[in-house]
Scaffold this active site. Structure first.
Site, PDB file in Angstrom:
ATOM      1  N   THR A 117      22.450  -7.735  56.950  1.00 32.99           N
ATOM      2  CA  THR A 117      21.870  -6.936  55.873  1.00 32.99           C
ATOM      3  C   THR A 117      22.902  -6.031  55.207  1.00 32.99           C
ATOM      4  O   THR A 117      23.852  -5.575  55.864  1.00 32.99           O
ATOM      5  CB  THR A 117      20.740  -6.050  56.440  1.00 32.99           C
ATOM      6  OG1 THR A 117      20.385  -5.072  55.461  1.00 32.99           O
ATOM      7  CG2 THR A 117      21.173  -5.302  57.699  1.00 32.99           C
ATOM      8  N   TYR A 141      17.722   0.359  61.606  1.00 29.01           N
ATOM      9  CA  TYR A 141      17.668  -1.053  61.185  1.00 29.01           C
ATOM     10  C   TYR A 141      19.081  -1.592  60.950  1.00 29.01           C
ATOM     11  O   TYR A 141      19.467  -2.632  61.505  1.00 29.01           O
ATOM     12  CB  TYR A 141      16.823  -1.183  59.913  1.00 29.01           C
ATOM     13  CG  TYR A 141      16.931  -2.542  59.282  1.00 29.01           C
ATOM     14  CD1 TYR A 141      16.502  -3.682  59.958  1.00 29.01           C
ATOM     15  CD2 TYR A 141      17.505  -2.708  58.016  1.00 29.01           C
ATOM     16  CE1 TYR A 141      16.625  -4.942  59.380  1.00 29.01           C
ATOM     17  CE2 TYR A 141      17.627  -3.955  57.442  1.00 29.01           C
ATOM     18  CZ  TYR A 141      17.191  -5.069  58.130  1.00 29.01           C
ATOM     19  OH  TYR A 141      17.333  -6.305  57.571  1.00 29.01           O
TER      20      TYR A 141
END
Ligand code: UDP
Length: 334
Positions: A117, A141
């Site tokens: 990501t 995250y």
């Protein structure tokens, strides 16, 4: 030569399954259906319901289907949720990925494609960001994914596995043939939310912050169409099979849209002027993040086909309407 797609019943994974099938590949899907849907996996694809952290199930699945490559999509992906539940994110995204990588090496898997990501960059000092930018994730995250990148680097050196780490920017849109789309209930992503507001599936929407140092004060993101993203995985698989070294690539179009600009496009494409409220900042949001994409174009030969926000929004609208019809049909059959 079977490809195991973890999370293949989810949004991006289901587009990858279509991409693989379209290329004539053999596929098996593993998904625990926590957010994915059984119906999102085509009937001809073998489906294993379970968790990618279940070591025995992984070992058995790799052997049974002759898996030579894994595309690992299954993950928890909501930034604010990771702020509230960091240990849940480290368990699911990091600890279970460690066990999957170990099983892959033991099972003789040669190639591993990992969904990483843009959140690994945190709040970059300048944009577009290249892959060599310093990695300073600001959310659990982002950290949960970065640790997997590191594990892959070290495991590849020690054990000869070759990998492609693909760092996704903001994924949106739907399969151009209308076969798949973003179906997650209670999705929080901007384009999905705006499209739901346009269709009257929610009363309106909020903009989380207009006091960022950007051109209109709202956050800037690089929205990549989901089939273009799946195609990047296919390119990565071909590259690894062709003997390419392990690689890390950004996946984005190298241009950013602000939240307010995205909302304007959704209003224009849908023809609906839905209510928008300006709210405070959301935890964990970087101001601006745009992908440098020279590497993926040059090394993997990736050529995007849907780099057009109007097209992406139209696909998202059509898919949302399709979901609504599906719900209406299910209710009238009940
Ligand atoms: N956003 C917003 N309203 C929403 C959903 C998102 O203003 O209802 C903003 C969010 O704060 C961020 C951008 O849209 O600045 C993209 O958020 P999203 O959740 O789609 O993706 P992320 O960048 O967090 O992965």
């Amino acid at each position: 030569m079977t490809v195991l797609v973890t999370g293949g019943a989810g949004y991006i994974g289901s587009h990858m399954v279509l991409e693989l099938l379209d290329a004539g590949e053999k596929v098996v899907v593993l998904d625990n259906l926590s957010t994915g849907f059984r119906w999102a996996v085509p009937a001809e694809v073998p489906f294993v319901q379970g968790d990618f952290g279940d070591e025995d199930l992984i070992t058995e699945t790799l052997a049974r289907y002759g898996v030579t490559a894994i595309a690992h999509f299954a993950a928890k992906i909501v930034v604010p949720e990771s702020v509230a539940d960091p240990l849940g994110y480290y368990l699911n995204n990091t600890a279970k990925a460690r066990s999957l990588i170990e099983r892959a090496i033991e099972g003789g898997v040669q190639h591993f494609i990992f969904s990483s990501t843009a959140a690994v960059y945190g709040d970059p000092e300048s944009n577009p960001v290249t892959e060599d930018e310093s990695l300073k994730p600001v959310s659990p995250y982002g950290r949960s994914k970065l640790m997997v990148e590191w594990m892959l680097q070290d495991a590849a050196k020690a054990h000869g596995l070759r990998y492609a780490v693909l760092r996704y920017f903001n994924v949106a849109g739907a399969d151009p043939k209308g076969r798949a789309g973003q179906s997650t209930a209670n999705a929080t992503h901007l384009i999905k939310v705006a499209v739901q507001a346009a269709l009257g599936h929610r009363p309106g929407m909020e903009v989380f912050g207009t006091d960022y140092p950007t051109r209109d004060g709202s956050c800037l993101r690089d929205y990549i169409q989901v089939s273009d993203l799946a195609a990047a995985h296919m390119d990565a698989l071909r590259y690894l099979r062709g003997g390419g070294d392990s690689i890390t690539c950004n996946c984005g179009y190298a241009r950013g849209y602000s939240v307010l600009e995205v909302i304007d496009v959704v209003k224009k494409v849908s023809g609906v002027d839905f209510p928008v409220t300006i709210s405070g900042r959301r935890a964990g949001d970087p101001a601006a993040i745009v992908a440098g994409n020279d590497r993926i174009r040059a090394v993997l030969g990736w050529t995007p086909k849907y780099d057009d926000l109007d097209v992406i929004v139209r696909q998202a609208l059509l898919w949302e309407q399709h979901l609504q019809k599906q719900r209406t049909a299910a209710a009238s059959n009940a």
